[in-house]
Design a protein around this motif. Sequence first.
Motif, PDB file in Angstrom:
ATOM      1  N   TRP A  60       0.810  -1.216   0.000  1.00 47.71           N
ATOM      2  CA  TRP A  60       0.000   0.000   0.000  1.00 47.71           C
ATOM      3  C   TRP A  60       0.849   1.275   0.000  1.00 47.71           C
ATOM      4  CZ3 TRP A  60      -5.400   0.706   0.176  1.00 47.71           C
ATOM      5  CH2 TRP A  60      -6.156  -0.480   0.217  1.00 47.71           C
ATOM      6  N   VAL A  72      -0.242   1.053  10.043  1.00 49.21           N
ATOM      7  CA  VAL A  72      -0.762  -0.264   9.649  1.00 49.21           C
ATOM      8  C   VAL A  72      -0.194  -1.328  10.580  1.00 49.21           C
ATOM      9  CG1 VAL A  72      -0.740  -2.038   7.849  1.00 49.21           C
ATOM     10  CG2 VAL A  72      -1.126   0.369   7.242  1.00 49.21           C
ATOM     11  N   GLN A 391      -8.103  -6.286  -2.861  1.00 46.13           N
ATOM     12  CA  GLN A 391      -8.580  -5.202  -2.012  1.00 46.13           C
ATOM     13  C   GLN A 391      -7.967  -3.866  -2.429  1.00 46.13           C
ATOM     14  OE1 GLN A 391      -7.332  -5.101   2.169  1.00 46.13           O
ATOM     15  NE2 GLN A 391      -9.460  -4.776   2.747  1.00 46.13           N
ATOM     16  N   ALA A 395      -9.798  -0.582  -3.878  1.00 46.31           N
ATOM     17  CA  ALA A 395      -9.611   0.732  -3.256  1.00 46.31           C
ATOM     18  C   ALA A 395      -9.349   1.790  -4.324  1.00 46.31           C
ATOM     19  CB  ALA A 395      -8.453   0.673  -2.260  1.00 46.31           C
ATOM     20  N   VAL A 404      -9.277   5.907   2.131  1.00 46.46           N
ATOM     21  CA  VAL A 404      -8.997   4.893   3.138  1.00 46.46           C
ATOM     22  C   VAL A 404      -8.683   5.599   4.446  1.00 46.46           C
ATOM     23  CG1 VAL A 404      -7.522   2.962   3.811  1.00 46.46           C
ATOM     24  CG2 VAL A 404      -8.118   3.292   1.398  1.00 46.46           C
ATOM     25  N   LEU A 407      -6.319   0.932   7.991  1.00 45.42           N
ATOM     26  CA  LEU A 407      -6.026  -0.382   7.418  1.00 45.42           C
ATOM     27  C   LEU A 407      -5.345  -1.222   8.486  1.00 45.42           C
ATOM     28  CD1 LEU A 407      -5.853  -2.242   4.847  1.00 45.42           C
ATOM     29  CD2 LEU A 407      -3.566  -1.283   4.506  1.00 45.42           C
ATOM     30  N   ALA A 423     -10.064  -2.899   5.810  1.00 49.99           N
ATOM     31  CA  ALA A 423      -9.899  -1.524   5.340  1.00 49.99           C
ATOM     32  C   ALA A 423     -11.181  -0.749   5.600  1.00 49.99           C
ATOM     33  CB  ALA A 423      -9.564  -1.503   3.843  1.00 49.99           C
TER      34      ALA A 423
END
Length: 428
Positions: A60, A72, A391, A395, A404, A407, A423
């Motif tokens: 990400w 995260v 995913q 997104a 977002v 996460l 998420a």
Amino acid sequence: MTLTPKLFRRQVVEAARAGESTTPRCPHAPPAGFCGGCTFQDRTYETQVAAKRAALQALWAGDLPADLLGRVAMVGSPEPFAYRTRMDYVASKDRFGLRRGGKFNYIVDLQECHLIPPAAFAVARAVYERAVALGLPDYNLRSHEGFLRYIVVRRSPQETLLLAAVTAAPDQEGAHATAMEQVAAAALAQPAVAGFHWLVNDSLTDTSFGAPLRHWGAETLEMRVGARALAIRPNTFFQNNVHLLLPLLDDVRSVVSRRYAVAGTADLDEYLSDSAAPTADGRLPAAVADLYGGVGTIALHLANAVGQVTCVESFEESAQLAERNIAASGARNVAVVASDVLAFLRDQPPGRFGVVVADPPRTGLGPEVCRELLRLRPRRLVYVSCNALSQLEDARGLAAGYRVAELRGYDMFPQTPHMEALAVFERR
């Protein structure tokens, strides 16, 4: 270079291999053994969790702001062994077990397995050996000859078992049926076994699911999760970590029931805990859609936190079980819609749902479902995924209308490179 599932898996493996080593619990596990059921038994569990967090952050990195990316987390399983609620053991060429890593047609003959409790594995192995002793030939993956294909173990948090034998089509003379009666009797003689199912897969496709032919004992297995009891069958999807399921469900509920308007939060724990009882001013969702709702696991966990939950499930058997589970729970604010998710969303007006929860299969939501969600404009999307790549792709498809907000990863599959991720998307 496009990041494929294979490359992402390699990133997790390489990160774990660079960490601290330990002695595997199982003799079949690499590096001494060849079983493909486990990848990391020779690495400490802390190393495994850190490797998955690093891989999720790297995935990400180009799509999240630095402060959010740094927060995260990867939630570890409370127990990294004996965690699975389902195991599918292959019966082929006089072997009972799992595939060798990287070799689809080679089955490692297992004498023990620690992904489920050892006692549960021993029951499955004994049932297989009884079938062999009765003359039921196992299935040859190359020639497609034989009869017994899989022994499936479904295991509840209360350590009750529902077993299933997946076979090729039975003979017309009834010899297979007579032998299966005796296999079922042997299974039900085990105190932990509540029921035994005979499923038929008469196709060339190698799958551990099949058409129900007959069952002995209990038809369903009760999965007690928190305050709820959920009935499942052998073909039913259910989250596969008996220890981490409730923490995941609690986090989903906290996010769903959280007030809409909250200033920036320091971390996900604060974000999750900032919840309150439903209020009249509309800050909390009166209506929630639970997409890909299965047997009602998430929907029932949300029932006491929101006004109304609509559980949408396309697989008929799961939708029927969801209705049964909801009726048994006494919840009056949960309804089941047996429908394809895309078709359901196309019939909804904008603003129908304040929050949408989605737990799709590995393929993800897909562009069409994302477009419908953008049209419907719920205030919040809560997305549970078993495939980090799909995913992320979704997104990006939702980015025109959503950002977002948080996460978090969940290590639902210790000893393997697989993970789940939660998420949270807030409407722009």
